[in-house]
Each structure stands twice: as C-alpha cells, then as structure tokens.
Design an enzyme around this catalytic site. Structure first.
Site: not given
Ligand code: UFG
Length: 332
Positions: A74, A77, A117, A141, A187-188, A219
C-alpha cells in the site's frame, strides 16, 4: 503461511495475492480502496477495507487472522504528484509504513516483504544498476520509499523484524484477470494501448534528446506475474529463517526505449498508434535498467517472460477483454 497483503487491491497487489494463493498461502488483503478495486481481489482471499494510518484496525486484523507475515504494497506511487504534494507521500509511505511496523511488533508478526522502487537510485550513470549503487532519489516518491527501506534496516537490527525490500523497475503486462487500471493513467504501456483502442488520439513521447540509442528514455519492463512470483520466493526465503535482503526486480538486458515500446505495441495490436513528440517530463532519468544478478543467485529467480512482445500482448489481451465485457454489460 497466513499473509497480510496491504495494497492487495491494486494492480500489482492483486497479482501478488493471486500468486500467493496459488502457492498455497492464505491471504488477507488490507486496502483502503483509494486507488485499488474491490473486484481485483480474488474470492479466495479475505478482504478488509482499512486505512494504513489506523493502527488499531491493523493490529486487530493481524491478530484476529493469526497473520504470520506481511507483504506491504500500500503506497502512493505517482512521481509527478509526489513533487507537488510531498506531504501525502510522507504521510502514506513513511508514516503509514511505521504504523504498520508498530502494529506488527505489537501483534508479534514478522517478517515483511516491501514494495520498493528503482526511483531510490535517482539517475545513476552506471547501468545496469546493482543494489550496491548509491541511492539518490530525485523525487519525494523515491525518497519516501527509501526512508521506509532504511527504517526496516534499523528495525531489523533492534527488533529482529526481517525483511526483503524489492526495488521494482517497470511493472507491466497482465494476467488473464488482473491488469493495469489507474485513474488517471500515466504509464506508457496502458496509455499506448488506449491509443490503439481509439480511446485517446495519440501518445506523447516525453523527450527525444536523451543520450540513448534513439534519443528516448530506456526502461526495464518486467511482467507483473514475474514480479509477483519474486514476492512469494522472498517470503518463503524469510519463512525459512533467511536474512534480510534488498533485491532489484527487472529483466536486465538492454531495456527498451519509448519508441521501441510503441513499435512493439503497433506490432502486437496491428494498429497505427499516432505519436506526438513532446518535451522531457520532469524527473525522468534517461535510463533505468536493473542488474538482476543478486536475486538470481540468492533466490534462483529469473523472469519467465522477458520478451516485451509477450508482456505487451498480455496487457492487450486483458484490456481488449475488459472493454468487451464492459460493452456487454452496457448492452444488457
Ligand atoms: N512516457 C512517455 N509518454 C507517456 C508516458 C510515459 O514518453 O505518455 C515515457 C516516460 O517518459 C518514461 C517511460 O515512458 O521514459 C516509462 O514511463 P512510465 O510512466 O510508464 O514509467 P516510469 O519509468 O516513469 O515509472 C516507473 C514506475 C514508478 C517508478 C519509476 C522509477 O511507474 O513508480 O519507474 O523511476 F518510480
């Protein structure tokens, strides 16, 4: 074992619950449903709706169900939200975690597996990232997750609360019954799939001037079922009397750029998926790829689904099935 899963109605928590039950464990989910969904919890698990800050409710849930171990998932995030509203993150992720530890000590319950994380590392230069890399979160976070991880270390030394802290990289994919449904979705992969369904017009790529092979962020995507299995292995290691540990949870390898993820989604869905280039998103590190050597050697854990096509395909199957089900409910 009898296991309490906090946050067990969320995307990852519901799959961890499924995996624990499949492994023969008895599960009580404790969730306030602020983000989770009651229908994400399988019928085989008990459910208690409760607040992480409610020590008495936590204590009686632990005691009344004779809980032996906790999986603590929980949390808040959203990286972006944590920057604008850090107080919420300190309250839930730090204070809530400490209340849980307090209730566990009072009820004589341990050990604990904690959802940490990759955000604890900040933006490290050396890739893949090992657990020994310096921790330097760049947002509240990551900072609050790290604060709780550090509390666990000292609680272990002083009170013998053994723990495993799992530092997730990018959780993705779905099981046949559980997938990602956040509101708002940031999320992407789920966003790209919504574009494929025509629910969103286009996906914005956040920056194409990073020092990566195609300029977009890299990623490390790990299937949610693999992630869940690592929780069960961690818990079972602790139950055998194993020592506290910190593990990265990713697939390793080269990772995938944002463009590669979109291309894979085009292949999987057969849809065009229009893209717009946008500026960088604040706080995004160029690259986050795990070294998964430690959990492989200590727990024998290897992700079963390392191919991004399979991961995205599982999310696509789940989302398409869900939309079909919603449409049939509306029609009926
Ligand atoms: N991205 C885009 N367009 C979008 C959404 C995301 O280009 O509309 C990119 C982001 O910039 C990133 C990648 O896609 O480079 C992945 O983004 P996400 O939002 O899916 O995931 P994050 O890597 O930002 O986040 C994840 C977890 C978080 C954690 C983080 C660690 O969801 O909880 O990794 O850095 F904190």
């Amino acid at each position: 074992m009898r296991v309490l899963v906090t946050g067990g109605a969320g995307y990852i928590g519901s799959v961890v619950t499924e995996e624990l039950v499949a492994g023969g464990h008895e599960v009580v989910v404790y969730d306030d449903l602020s983000k989770g969904h009651r229908d994400a919890v399988i019928d085989e698990a008990a459910f208690v709706q409760g607040d992480l800050l409610d020590r008495d409710a936590l204590f009686s849930t632990l005691r009344d169900n004779a809980i032996e171990a906790v999986v603590h998932m929980a949390a808040r995030s959203l990286v972006g939200e944590s920057v604008t509203e850090p107080a919420k993150y300190y309250e839930t992720n730090v204070m809530g975690g400490l209340v849980l530890l307090d209730a566990m000590r009072a009820a004589g319950v341990g050990p604990i597996v904690f959802s940490s994380t990759a955000a604890v590392y900040g933006a490290p230069e050396k890739q893949p990232i090992e657990e020994t890399a310096p921790v330097a979160p760049t947002n509240p976070y990551g900072e609050t997750k790290l604060a709780f991880e550090r509390a666990l270390r000292w609680y272990d030394e002083a009170y013998g609360v053994r723990y495993v802290s799992l530092r997730y990289f990018n959780a993705a994919g779905a099981t046949p019954r559980s997938g990602e449904r956040h509101d708002p979705e940031t999320h992407l992969i789920p966003l790209v799939l919504k574009v494929a369904l025509g629910e969103i017009g286009e996906v914005t790529v956040f920056g194409d001037d990073y020092p990566t092979k195609d300029g977009t962020c890299v990623r490390d995507y790990i299937h949610v079922s693999d992630l869940a299995r690592a929780h069960v292995l961690s818990l079972e290691m602790l139950a055998r009397g194993g020592k506290s540990a910190i593990y990265n949870l990713g697939c390793g390898g080269d990772g995938y750029t944002v463009r590669e993820v979109i291309d894979v989604a085009r292949e999987v869905t057969g849809k065009e998926i229009p893209v717009k280039m946008g500026p960088r998103r604040a706080g995004d590190p160029a690259m986050l790829v795990a070294s998964s050597a430690r959990i492989a050697s200590e727990l024998g854990f290897r992700p079963a689904q390392q191919d991004l096509r399979e991961i995205v395909a599982s999310a696509w199957r789940w989302l398409s099935a869900r939309r079909a089900q919603e449409a049939s409910v509306v029609a009926a």
